[in-house]
Write a protein that holds these residues in place. Structure first.
Motif, short mmCIF file in Angstrom:
data_model
loop_
_atom_site.label_atom_id
_atom_site.label_comp_id
_atom_site.label_asym_id
_atom_site.label_seq_id
_atom_site.Cartn_x
_atom_site.Cartn_y
_atom_site.Cartn_z
N PHE A 160 0.94 -1.22 -0.16
CA PHE A 160 -0.14 0.14 -0.08
C PHE A 160 0.76 1.20 -0.07
N SER A 161 0.21 2.38 -0.41
CA SER A 161 0.83 3.66 -0.62
C SER A 161 1.77 4.02 0.54
N ARG A 162 2.83 4.79 0.42
CA ARG A 162 3.53 5.27 1.48
C ARG A 162 2.77 6.56 2.09
N LEU A 163 1.61 7.02 1.40
CA LEU A 163 0.87 8.31 2.06
C LEU A 163 0.04 7.59 2.95
N ALA A 164 -0.32 6.47 2.97
CA ALA A 164 -1.13 6.05 3.90
C ALA A 164 -0.47 5.58 5.04
N TYR A 165 0.77 4.95 4.98
CA TYR A 165 1.98 5.08 6.01
C TYR A 165 3.33 4.72 5.33
N ASP A 166 4.30 5.41 5.74
CA ASP A 166 5.50 5.39 5.12
C ASP A 166 6.33 4.35 6.01
N CYS A 167 6.40 3.10 5.54
CA CYS A 167 7.10 2.02 6.34
C CYS A 167 8.55 2.21 6.65
N ASN A 168 9.41 3.28 6.09
CA ASN A 168 10.55 3.48 6.48
C ASN A 168 10.63 4.68 7.48
N ARG A 169 9.61 4.57 8.34
CA ARG A 169 9.51 5.71 9.31
C ARG A 169 8.76 4.98 10.61
N PRO A 170 9.03 5.13 11.75
CA PRO A 170 8.67 4.53 12.88
C PRO A 170 7.40 5.19 13.27
N PRO A 171 6.54 4.51 13.98
CA PRO A 171 5.13 5.05 14.34
C PRO A 171 5.25 6.44 15.02
N GLU A 172 6.15 6.94 15.84
CA GLU A 172 6.38 8.10 16.41
C GLU A 172 6.59 9.27 15.41
N SER A 173 7.10 8.96 14.32
CA SER A 173 7.61 10.05 13.34
C SER A 173 6.52 10.55 12.56
N PRO A 174 6.55 11.95 12.57
CA PRO A 174 5.42 12.60 11.68
C PRO A 174 5.47 12.41 10.42
N GLY A 175 6.54 11.54 9.81
CA GLY A 175 6.83 11.59 8.45
C GLY A 175 6.17 10.16 7.98
N ALA A 176 5.81 9.45 9.18
CA ALA A 176 5.09 8.12 8.78
C ALA A 176 3.58 8.40 8.18
N TYR A 177 2.99 9.51 8.75
CA TYR A 177 1.75 10.01 7.94
C TYR A 177 1.98 11.29 7.53
N PRO A 178 2.61 11.70 6.41
CA PRO A 178 2.96 12.78 6.06
C PRO A 178 1.94 13.90 5.69
N GLU A 179 1.81 14.89 6.29
CA GLU A 179 0.67 16.05 5.92
C GLU A 179 1.07 16.70 4.69
N ARG A 180 2.16 16.91 4.33
CA ARG A 180 2.89 17.45 3.00
C ARG A 180 4.03 16.65 2.65
#
Length: 264
Positions: free
Chosen positions: A81-101
């Protein structure tokens, strides 16, 4: 579908495994393999062109990874699934896991997520993917096998309006032995525009998968970034998969000769 489920069973699992019985020491990972959005998230407020672009996935990376898997007889674990749904190269505590921009694009579907929204995303996408990698690597190490972790990515040639002229980035965190060997092999093969920690480096937070699975186990690891216009069609994908496979084979033979084993 239950309200707490992000992915319906009809959409399949969060990850896919190709060649689970691969004989190579190499375990391939592709965190940004797919542009598919979970149906529950709709279009995230984005138009079709954006959902096809580099912000949604790493263009060409999965195809290169599949060709590497075939050439090396290596197991490949890919996110479905897309990195926009969850970026799997980021841990759950990272804002980049769920990028707003992402680069120049706002991602409306990620703006204002609650803590429970983030847990739902991580439970559906991040944890199953990384637990599958954990299980695969730990099983092989328990069998006494050597394991080498290689993650496959691509990058856009224009980022925030600036041109990136490099062809291949070879990235590492604290463990640089495989990256060093590959950079030496690239120089010997006279491959042009191959660079260390390019177009990103550890300071940009891009080495999460390497740290979680490679550094913690002291196994050789590297992250590869190929410029996506070079792997946007089958010809380019085959060319770069061949070049990368050559670099890996040369480098792993060197490391085995020098150190005997690829992990501590």
């Amino acid at each position: 579908m239950r309200d707490d489920m992000l992915i319906d069973p009809s959409e399949g699992p969060a990850f896919a495994v190709l060649r689970p019985g691969g004989t190579s020491d190499v375990v391939l990972i592709c965190e940004h393999a797919s542009k598919t959005m979970p149906k529950a998230l709709g279009d995230m407020g984005l138009d079709e062109a954006v959902l096809e672009s580099h912000i949604a996935w790493d263009i060409g990376a999965q195809s290169v990874a599949e060709l590497l898997s075939e050439r090396l007889d290596a197991t490949l674990v890919s996110q479905r699934f897309s990195r926009l749904a969850y970026d799997c190269n980021r841990p759950p505590e990272s804002p980049g896991a769920y990028p707003e921009r992402s680069e120049i694009f706002d991602v409306p579907g990620n703006i204002g997520l609650s803590a429970s929204d983030k847990v739902r995303r991580a439970d559906a996408l991040y944890h199953p993917f990384h637990q599958a990698i954990d299980a695969l690597i730990d099983e092989r190490l328990a069998q006494g096998r050597s394991v080498v972790l290689v993650t496959v990515h691509s990058f856009t040639p224009v980022y925030f309006g600036k041109l990136r002229d490099g062809h291949l980035g070879i990235l590492h965190d604290e463990d640089r032995r495989l990256a060093d060997a590959m950079l030496d092999a690239a120089a010997s093969a006279r491959l042009e525009l191959v660079r260390r920690n390019y177009p990103y480096g550890p300071e940009d937070g891009v080495t999460h998968t390497l740290k979680r699975h490679g550094l913690t186990r002291q196994i050789a690891n590297v992250m590869l970034e190929i410029r996506n216009d070079l792997v946007s069609d089958e010809t380019g994908q085959r060319q770069w998969a061949g070049s990368v496979a050559d670099l890996l084979e040369t480098s792993l033979e060197r490391l085995k000769t020098e150190g005997g084993r690829l992990h501590a």
